[in-house]
Design an enzyme around this catalytic site. Structure first.
Site, short mmCIF file in Angstrom:
data_model
loop_
_atom_site.label_atom_id
_atom_site.label_comp_id
_atom_site.label_asym_id
_atom_site.label_seq_id
_atom_site.Cartn_x
_atom_site.Cartn_y
_atom_site.Cartn_z
N SER A 126 -36.01 -12.93 16.22
CA SER A 126 -36.29 -11.50 16.24
C SER A 126 -37.16 -11.08 15.06
O SER A 126 -37.08 -11.68 13.98
CB SER A 126 -34.96 -10.73 16.19
OG SER A 126 -35.17 -9.37 15.92
N TYR A 151 -26.52 -9.28 11.69
CA TYR A 151 -27.22 -9.76 12.91
C TYR A 151 -28.56 -10.39 12.52
O TYR A 151 -28.83 -11.54 12.87
CB TYR A 151 -27.45 -8.59 13.87
CG TYR A 151 -28.54 -8.90 14.87
CD1 TYR A 151 -29.82 -8.37 14.73
CD2 TYR A 151 -28.32 -9.79 15.91
CE1 TYR A 151 -30.83 -8.70 15.61
CE2 TYR A 151 -29.33 -10.12 16.80
CZ TYR A 151 -30.59 -9.56 16.63
OH TYR A 151 -31.60 -9.91 17.49
N LYS A 155 -30.11 -14.52 12.54
CA LYS A 155 -31.38 -15.00 13.10
C LYS A 155 -32.15 -15.79 12.04
O LYS A 155 -32.74 -16.83 12.30
CB LYS A 155 -32.22 -13.83 13.61
CG LYS A 155 -31.66 -13.15 14.84
CD LYS A 155 -31.54 -14.12 16.03
CE LYS A 155 -30.98 -13.43 17.26
NZ LYS A 155 -30.74 -14.38 18.38
C1 WQD Z 1 -35.93 1.69 17.86
C2 WQD Z 1 -36.30 3.00 17.17
C3 WQD Z 1 -34.52 3.97 15.87
C4 WQD Z 1 -31.87 4.84 19.21
C5 WQD Z 1 -33.09 -3.63 17.18
C6 WQD Z 1 -32.92 -4.99 16.58
C7 WQD Z 1 -33.89 -5.94 17.22
C8 WQD Z 1 -33.68 -5.91 18.70
C9 WQD Z 1 -33.96 -4.50 19.22
C10 WQD Z 1 -32.03 -7.48 19.45
C11 WQD Z 1 -35.74 3.08 15.76
C12 WQD Z 1 -34.89 4.86 17.05
C13 WQD Z 1 -32.95 4.40 18.47
C14 WQD Z 1 -31.57 6.22 19.27
C15 WQD Z 1 -33.45 6.67 17.87
N1 WQD Z 1 -32.35 -6.28 19.02
N2 WQD Z 1 -33.73 5.31 17.82
N3 WQD Z 1 -32.38 7.10 18.60
O1 WQD Z 1 -33.49 -1.02 15.72
O2 WQD Z 1 -35.98 -1.38 16.18
O3 WQD Z 1 -34.36 -3.15 16.85
O4 WQD Z 1 -32.98 -3.65 18.58
O5 WQD Z 1 -32.72 -8.43 19.66
O6 WQD Z 1 -33.64 -7.22 16.72
O7 WQD Z 1 -33.22 -4.90 15.20
O8 WQD Z 1 -34.40 -1.01 18.09
O9 WQD Z 1 -34.15 0.52 20.00
O10 WQD Z 1 -32.34 0.48 18.21
O11 WQD Z 1 -34.53 1.51 17.68
O12 WQD Z 1 -34.17 7.47 17.26
O13 WQD Z 1 -30.59 6.69 19.92
O14 WQD Z 1 -35.70 4.06 17.90
O15 WQD Z 1 -34.31 4.75 14.71
O16 WQD Z 1 -36.71 3.77 14.98
P1 WQD Z 1 -34.56 -1.57 16.59
P2 WQD Z 1 -33.78 0.38 18.55
#
Ligand code: WQD
Length: 340
Positions: A126, A151, A155
């Site tokens: 990741s 997490y 990785k």
């Molecule tokens: C994306 C953006 C949040 C939810 C993680 C892991 C990565 C992979 C994908 C596993 C961020 C914003 C999110 C919400 C929001 N996981 N957000 N409101 O954190 O970039 O990546 O998930 O493989 O390894 O690190 O993904 O989709 O959680 O967030 O504003 O209800 O959306 O702040 O900026 P992230 P995400």
């Protein structure tokens, strides 16, 4: 003779889409999954799309005996290893569960590969290993930073365990694929993302809000140092991501790898903000999304997007779908599973 690929975590989001692409590319697929974070019914979706029901066994890869029994009775030519806990927030609350599950399952797998002559491994890594990169877009030689979550740390450690094992065992070779943010669903809407409970990730939260399951989307911060103040990520279609796994496993099976351990970034190369993602969804769905800006989420980095040129040149792989297309498939999937 068809090559057989073992897909661990193959009833999960990326695993199931990869199983479809493998079958449609002429591989035999076997799936091991403990169904901790997925449903067995995903197999029916794979069958409906491909016409083939993959061999499936339900057990936990932390159970070394069951894993060895499986490989004793089923010869496989390569393994794609997805099975892992993957919720960033949950990992902060339950670090030992994450270290035990994600690392012990990998160690068992590597040991079994050596014992049962399975030479090739594709590992699900990741972009989270980079933390907040100093330079963007991020390349594979960008320094790995101290992980901000257990997490992400699993990785990082997982990649190191694989690299050291490949050095120690001549006959083994591996590729780590560093995913950016996979979104969307198969165009058939027969498989897709099935988050258990309240989704952690942005896109399933958007579609569940739009379908009426959630009151509103909380946007975690609009005071970042980005053009519109919201975080930036590199969102890629899960089918594009799945296709990269077929290319990677073929690279190993055909001996095209240049080193016995290689790493590739899998992203579009474009950074997209949360507000831009919301606008894309509203455009393709015709739904005005209810959202509210709240405080930042613990552990979020500000901005990251890939430099995918190594995967483009070495693997001959690049993303084909646009953000809008990915959002459209995510929305189609949400409507189908909610019978809307
Ligand atoms: C994306 C953006 C949040 C939810 C993680 C892991 C990565 C992979 C994908 C596993 C961020 C914003 C999110 C919400 C929001 N996981 N957000 N409101 O954190 O970039 O990546 O998930 O493989 O390894 O690190 O993904 O989709 O959680 O967030 O504003 O209800 O959306 O702040 O900026 P992230 P995400």
């Amino acid at each position: 003779m068809k090559k057989k690929v073992l897909v661990t975590g193959g009833t999960g989001f990326i695993g199931s889409h990869t199983a479809v692409e493998l079958i449609q590319s002429g591989y035999d697929v076997a799936i091991i999954d403990n169904l901790y974070n997925s449903e067995k019914s995903v197999l029916d979706g794979i069958k409906e799309i491909t016409g083939t029901m993959p061999l499936f066994e339900e057990f936990d890869l932390c159970d070394q005996i069951q894993l060895h029994n499986f490989l004793k009775s089923h010869h496989v030519d390569a393994i794609i290893h997805f099975a892992a806990y993957k919720a960033v927030g949950e990992s902060v609350k339950k670090p030992l569960d994450y270290y035990r599950n994600n690392l012990l399952s990998l160690i068992n797998l590597l040991g079994a590969m050596d014992k049962y002559d399975v030479p090739s491994l594709v590992f699900s890594s990741s972009c989270t290993v980079y933390g907040q990169p100093d330079k963007l877009p991020v390349t594979e030689d960008c320094p790995v930073k101290p992980a901000i979550s257990p997490y992400g740390n699993t990785k990082q450690i997982g990649e190191e365990i694989i690299e050291q094992t490949m050095k120690a065992k001549d006959g083994l070779k591996a590729v780590s694929l560093r995913y950016f943010n996979p979104i969307g669903a198969h165009p058939s809407a027969l498989i897709g993302e099935l988050p258990r409970g309240v989704p952690e990730n942005l896109v399933p939260f958007i579609t569940q809000t739009a379908i009426g399951l959630r009151d509103e989307l909380k946007v975690f911060g609009s005071d970042y140092n980005t053009p519109d103040g919201s975080c930036i990520r590199d969102y890629l279609h899960v089918v594009d991501l799945a296709k990269a796994h077929v290319v990677a496993v073929r690279r190993l099976l055909e001996g095209l790898n240049k080193k016995n351990y290689e790493v590739f970034n899998l992203g579009t190369g474009n950074g997209v903000s949360v507000f831009e993602a919301i606008k894309s969804f509203e455009k393709v769905s015709g739904v005005k999304l209810r959202y509210n800006v709240v405080g930042r989420r613990e552990g979020d980095i500000e901005k990251i997007w890939a430099d995918p040129s190594l995967a483009n040149s070495e693997l001959g792989w690049k993303t084909e779908s646009t953000l809008d297309q990915a959002m459209e498939t995510a929305w189609r999937w949400e409507k189908r599973i909610r019978n809307k």
